[in-house]
Design a protein around this motif. Structure first.
Motif, PDB file in Angstrom:
ATOM      1  N   TYR A  61     -22.980 -81.258  28.483  1.00  0.00           N
ATOM      2  CA  TYR A  61     -22.014 -80.178  28.239  1.00  0.00           C
ATOM      3  C   TYR A  61     -22.558 -79.219  27.182  1.00  0.00           C
ATOM      4  CZ  TYR A  61     -18.539 -82.221  31.246  1.00  0.00           C
ATOM      5  OH  TYR A  61     -17.891 -82.677  32.367  1.00  0.00           O
ATOM      6  N   CYS A  62     -22.366 -77.947  27.452  1.00  0.00           N
ATOM      7  CA  CYS A  62     -22.924 -76.873  26.618  1.00  0.00           C
ATOM      8  C   CYS A  62     -22.237 -76.769  25.260  1.00  0.00           C
ATOM      9  CB  CYS A  62     -22.774 -75.550  27.363  1.00  0.00           C
ATOM     10  SG  CYS A  62     -23.406 -74.122  26.457  1.00  0.00           S
ATOM     11  N   ARG A  63     -23.041 -76.588  24.220  1.00  0.00           N
ATOM     12  CA  ARG A  63     -22.523 -76.284  22.889  1.00  0.00           C
ATOM     13  C   ARG A  63     -23.152 -75.009  22.324  1.00  0.00           C
ATOM     14  NH1 ARG A  63     -22.906 -82.083  19.712  1.00  0.00           N
ATOM     15  NH2 ARG A  63     -25.131 -81.688  20.081  1.00  0.00           N
ATOM     16  N   CYS A  64     -23.905 -74.286  23.172  1.00  0.00           N
ATOM     17  CA  CYS A  64     -24.548 -73.050  22.678  1.00  0.00           C
ATOM     18  C   CYS A  64     -23.813 -71.786  23.141  1.00  0.00           C
ATOM     19  CB  CYS A  64     -26.017 -72.995  23.114  1.00  0.00           C
ATOM     20  SG  CYS A  64     -26.274 -72.526  24.843  1.00  0.00           S
ATOM     21  N   TRP A  65     -22.851 -71.931  24.012  1.00  0.00           N
ATOM     22  CA  TRP A  65     -22.069 -70.793  24.497  1.00  0.00           C
ATOM     23  C   TRP A  65     -22.927 -69.760  25.203  1.00  0.00           C
ATOM     24  CZ3 TRP A  65     -16.846 -71.424  24.245  1.00  0.00           C
ATOM     25  CH2 TRP A  65     -16.381 -72.426  23.376  1.00  0.00           C
ATOM     26  N   ARG A  66     -24.007 -70.200  25.837  1.00  0.00           N
ATOM     27  CA  ARG A  66     -24.871 -69.282  26.573  1.00  0.00           C
ATOM     28  C   ARG A  66     -25.055 -69.720  28.020  1.00  0.00           C
ATOM     29  NH1 ARG A  66     -23.845 -67.793  22.290  1.00  0.00           N
ATOM     30  NH2 ARG A  66     -24.977 -66.483  20.807  1.00  0.00           N
ATOM     31  N   SER A  67     -24.508 -70.870  28.395  1.00  0.00           N
ATOM     32  CA  SER A  67     -24.721 -71.398  29.747  1.00  0.00           C
ATOM     33  C   SER A  67     -23.998 -70.569  30.792  1.00  0.00           C
ATOM     34  CB  SER A  67     -24.232 -72.845  29.812  1.00  0.00           C
ATOM     35  OG  SER A  67     -24.317 -73.332  31.141  1.00  0.00           O
ATOM     36  N   ARG A  68     -24.656 -70.316  31.908  1.00  0.00           N
ATOM     37  CA  ARG A  68     -24.008 -69.657  33.036  1.00  0.00           C
ATOM     38  C   ARG A  68     -23.113 -70.630  33.789  1.00  0.00           C
ATOM     39  NH1 ARG A  68     -26.749 -64.625  34.027  1.00  0.00           N
ATOM     40  NH2 ARG A  68     -25.171 -64.277  35.616  1.00  0.00           N
ATOM     41  N   ALA A  69     -23.218 -71.907  33.459  1.00  0.00           N
ATOM     42  CA  ALA A  69     -22.412 -72.936  34.125  1.00  0.00           C
ATOM     43  C   ALA A  69     -21.389 -73.542  33.171  1.00  0.00           C
ATOM     44  CB  ALA A  69     -23.329 -74.022  34.674  1.00  0.00           C
ATOM     45  N   PHE A  70     -21.077 -72.849  32.080  1.00  0.00           N
ATOM     46  CA  PHE A  70     -20.171 -73.369  31.056  1.00  0.00           C
ATOM     47  C   PHE A  70     -18.881 -73.896  31.693  1.00  0.00           C
ATOM     48  CE2 PHE A  70     -17.346 -73.448  27.455  1.00  0.00           C
ATOM     49  CZ  PHE A  70     -18.167 -73.734  26.387  1.00  0.00           C
ATOM     50  N   PRO A  71     -18.350 -75.056  31.313  1.00  0.00           N
ATOM     51  CA  PRO A  71     -18.708 -75.844  30.127  1.00  0.00           C
ATOM     52  C   PRO A  71     -19.926 -76.756  30.281  1.00  0.00           C
ATOM     53  CG  PRO A  71     -16.882 -76.893  31.258  1.00  0.00           C
ATOM     54  CD  PRO A  71     -17.174 -75.623  32.001  1.00  0.00           C
ATOM     55  N   LEU A  72     -20.559 -76.749  31.453  1.00  0.00           N
ATOM     56  CA  LEU A  72     -21.762 -77.565  31.612  1.00  0.00           C
ATOM     57  C   LEU A  72     -22.964 -76.871  30.975  1.00  0.00           C
ATOM     58  CD1 LEU A  72     -21.227 -78.610  35.361  1.00  0.00           C
ATOM     59  CD2 LEU A  72     -20.834 -80.026  33.309  1.00  0.00           C
ATOM     60  N   CYS A  73     -23.923 -77.638  30.557  1.00  0.00           N
ATOM     61  CA  CYS A  73     -25.207 -77.126  30.046  1.00  0.00           C
ATOM     62  C   CYS A  73     -26.117 -76.807  31.226  1.00  0.00           C
ATOM     63  CB  CYS A  73     -25.844 -78.196  29.161  1.00  0.00           C
ATOM     64  SG  CYS A  73     -27.579 -77.914  28.730  1.00  0.00           S
ATOM     65  N   ASP A  74     -26.723 -75.619  31.213  1.00  0.00           N
ATOM     66  CA  ASP A  74     -27.706 -75.285  32.260  1.00  0.00           C
ATOM     67  C   ASP A  74     -29.099 -75.074  31.675  1.00  0.00           C
ATOM     68  OD1 ASP A  74     -27.644 -72.822  31.028  1.00  0.00           O
ATOM     69  OD2 ASP A  74     -27.078 -71.687  32.816  1.00  0.00           O
TER      70      ASP A  74
END
Ligand code: FES
Ligand code: FES
Lengths: 87, 87
Positions: A52-65
């Motif tokens: 799960y994304c914590r950088c707030w830049r993923s195109r698949a947020f809330p998942l990490c891409d």
């Protein structure tokens, strides 16, 4: 005043005031929401490992891409995902 | 050059150059680590609901301690935690 200290004063006065303000860390994701909170019912996770994304830049947020890599390179940051494991 | 345009040029030259650069979103947490990744084995969650920080401001990182509220207020941001639920 000596001429050099006067110079400093004049120089200070002629410069624009630069205000450095704390920055938002989420420039784009779901900005219409007052607070972006996501919930995961962990028994419903389908894969053995999910990032799960914590950088707030993923195109698949809330998942990490994987976009955190680009963010870290561009800014010198060191952020990464929260990884959920079923076991 | 008119005296006013010369003034503008001189003014431009005497100003410091301000470079606005993309910012790190994690100012303080575990900066000795190249990339901060945390893992959660979901079967080991002790509480029914656990909130994990995505604002990089929590004193209890990787857990959320509510500091995202302060960050959002200070910056106009809208970030919040990832909430893990056992059911
Ligand atoms: S893309 Fe945001 S943490 Fe990986
Ligand atoms: S303290 Fe960081 S998301 Fe709550």
């Amino acid at each position: 005043l000596s001429s050099s200290s006067y110079g400093v004063l004049r120089s200070r006065r002629s410069r624009p005031v630069v205000v450095v303000k704390a920055e938002a860390i989420n420039p784009e994701i779901r900005k219409s929401e007052e607070k972006v909170v996501d919930s995961v019912v962990v028994t419903e996770l389908s894969k053995p490992v999910t990032a799960y994304c914590r950088c707030w830049r993923s195109r698949a947020f809330p998942l990490c891409d994987g976009t955190h890599v680009k963010h870290n390179k561009a800014t010198g940051d060191n952020v990464g995902p929260l990884v959920l494991k079923k076991q």
